[in-house]
Design a protein around this motif. Structure first.
Motif, PDB file in Angstrom:
ATOM      1  N   UNK B  33       0.940  -1.230   0.168  1.00 45.87           N
ATOM      2  CA  UNK B  33       0.223   0.052  -0.079  1.00 45.87           C
ATOM      3  C   UNK B  33       0.855   1.171   0.029  1.00 45.87           C
ATOM      4  N   UNK B  35       0.744   5.447   1.009  1.00 47.37           N
ATOM      5  CA  UNK B  35       0.329   6.446   1.687  1.00 47.37           C
ATOM      6  C   UNK B  35       1.168   7.723   1.459  1.00 47.37           C
ATOM      7  N   UNK B  37       2.027  11.438   3.469  1.00 49.22           N
ATOM      8  CA  UNK B  37       2.031  11.718   4.913  1.00 49.22           C
ATOM      9  C   UNK B  37       2.680  13.422   4.865  1.00 49.22           C
ATOM     10  N   UNK B  42      -1.569  12.573   9.761  1.00 47.80           N
ATOM     11  CA  UNK B  42      -1.510  11.212   9.636  1.00 47.80           C
ATOM     12  C   UNK B  42      -1.462  10.896   8.108  1.00 47.80           C
ATOM     13  N   UNK B  43      -0.923   9.777   7.971  1.00 43.22           N
ATOM     14  CA  UNK B  43      -0.850   9.067   6.508  1.00 43.22           C
ATOM     15  C   UNK B  43      -2.164   9.147   5.829  1.00 43.22           C
ATOM     16  N   UNK B  45      -4.254   7.322   2.532  1.00 41.62           N
ATOM     17  CA  UNK B  45      -4.239   6.086   1.631  1.00 41.62           C
ATOM     18  C   UNK B  45      -4.213   6.588   0.287  1.00 41.62           C
ATOM     19  N   UNK B  48      -3.734   0.347  -2.860  1.00 44.59           N
ATOM     20  CA  UNK B  48      -3.226  -0.673  -2.429  1.00 44.59           C
ATOM     21  C   UNK B  48      -3.221  -1.845  -3.541  1.00 44.59           C
ATOM     22  N   UNK B  55      -6.169  -2.949  -5.767  1.00 49.65           N
ATOM     23  CA  UNK B  55      -7.494  -3.561  -5.288  1.00 49.65           C
ATOM     24  C   UNK B  55      -8.090  -2.312  -4.200  1.00 49.65           C
ATOM     25  N   UNK B  56      -7.538  -1.360  -4.263  1.00 50.55           N
ATOM     26  CA  UNK B  56      -7.770  -0.194  -3.400  1.00 50.55           C
ATOM     27  C   UNK B  56      -7.239   1.194  -3.883  1.00 50.55           C
ATOM     28  N   UNK B  90       4.960   7.140   1.972  1.00 48.52           N
ATOM     29  CA  UNK B  90       5.108   5.724   2.713  1.00 48.52           C
ATOM     30  C   UNK B  90       4.652   4.596   1.927  1.00 48.52           C
ATOM     31  N   UNK B  99      -0.132  -3.685   8.644  1.00 51.07           N
ATOM     32  CA  UNK B  99       0.733  -2.912   7.774  1.00 51.07           C
ATOM     33  C   UNK B  99       1.784  -2.304   8.556  1.00 51.07           C
TER      34      UNK B  99
END
Lengths: 115, 110
Positions: B33, B35, B37, B42-43, B45, B48, B55-56, B90, B99
């Motif tokens: 995945x 991310x 930041x 916070x990170x 998304x 993925x 898939x995401x 990340x 994760x």
């Protein structure tokens, strides 16, 4: 989509005291709730997690509690030490496994341990 | 988490350029995945990938794309860079639910 609120944004405690960080989430389908610790300039490090089929999990000085009805979960750190100083992030996901939905993170809590 | 590697460590680009970031997951993990930041947050998304398929996807524009290779390593590509793309990127290696993050790539767009 999921929304995670985290409080407080900054928490200062005396060394040896306990610290509690609280998070709420919006998506009732969320079922996995990890906590990450991030020191300055470093990667987020998974410190503990909980799945929705349990209400509490403990690992030495840290514990996490989950209230699915109220949609909130908390991180508890006991006997705090200077090395606990860092930014802590909570996260949530409705993922059924594999990470496809991604983690939704809170904005972080800067924990300061006063000597 | 010690097994997730990312390259490069730091990168400086100018607006309009494109960038490619690389990630190798923990040995045995098939899912990666990505991310973003931003400083003080916070990170968030981005993507993925599992078994070379997306898939995401998070709420990021089409300027962001990624792919996964047969050895499960992954690339994140960002086109037409904007100042707001400056962030720590990340990569996370996924084992069922957990994760584990790599050290990140610090991207600065000038």
């Amino acid at each position: 989509g999921e929304n995670v609120e985290q409080h407080p944004s900054t928490l200062s405690v005396q060394e040896g005291d306990s610290a509690v960080i609280k998070c709420t989430y919006s998506d009732s389908a969320s079922n996995y709730f990890p906590w990450y610790k991030q020191e300055l300039g470093k990667r987020p490090q998974l410190i503990i997690d909980i799945r929705s089929n349990v209400g509490e999990k403990k690992d030495q000085r840290i514990a996490v509690t989950l209230n699915k009805t109220a949609k909130h979960f908390s991180l508890h750190i006991t006997e705090t030490q200077p090395e606990d100083s860092a930014v802590y992030f909570c996260a949530a996901t409705p993922d059924s496994g594999g990470g496809a939905d991604g983690l939704t993170f809170g904005k972080g809590t800067h924990l300061i341990i006063q000597p | 988490d010690a097994g997730v590697t990312q390259s490069p460590t730091h990168l400086i680009k100018t607006r309009g350029q494109h960038v490619t970031l690389r990630c190798s997951p923990i040995s045995g993990h098939k899912s990666v995945s990505w991310y973003q930041q931003v400083l003080g947050q916070g990170p968030q998304f981005i993507f993925q990938y599992y078994e070379k398929e997306e898939r995401g996807r998070g709420n990021f524009p089409d300027r962001f794309s990624a792919r996964q290779f047969p050895n499960y390593s992954s690339e994140l590509n960002v086109n037409a860079l904007l100042l707001g793309d400056s962030a720590l990127y990340l990569c996370a290696s996924t084992s069922v639910f957990e994760q584990f993050f790599g050290p990140g790539t610090r991207l600065t767009v000038l």
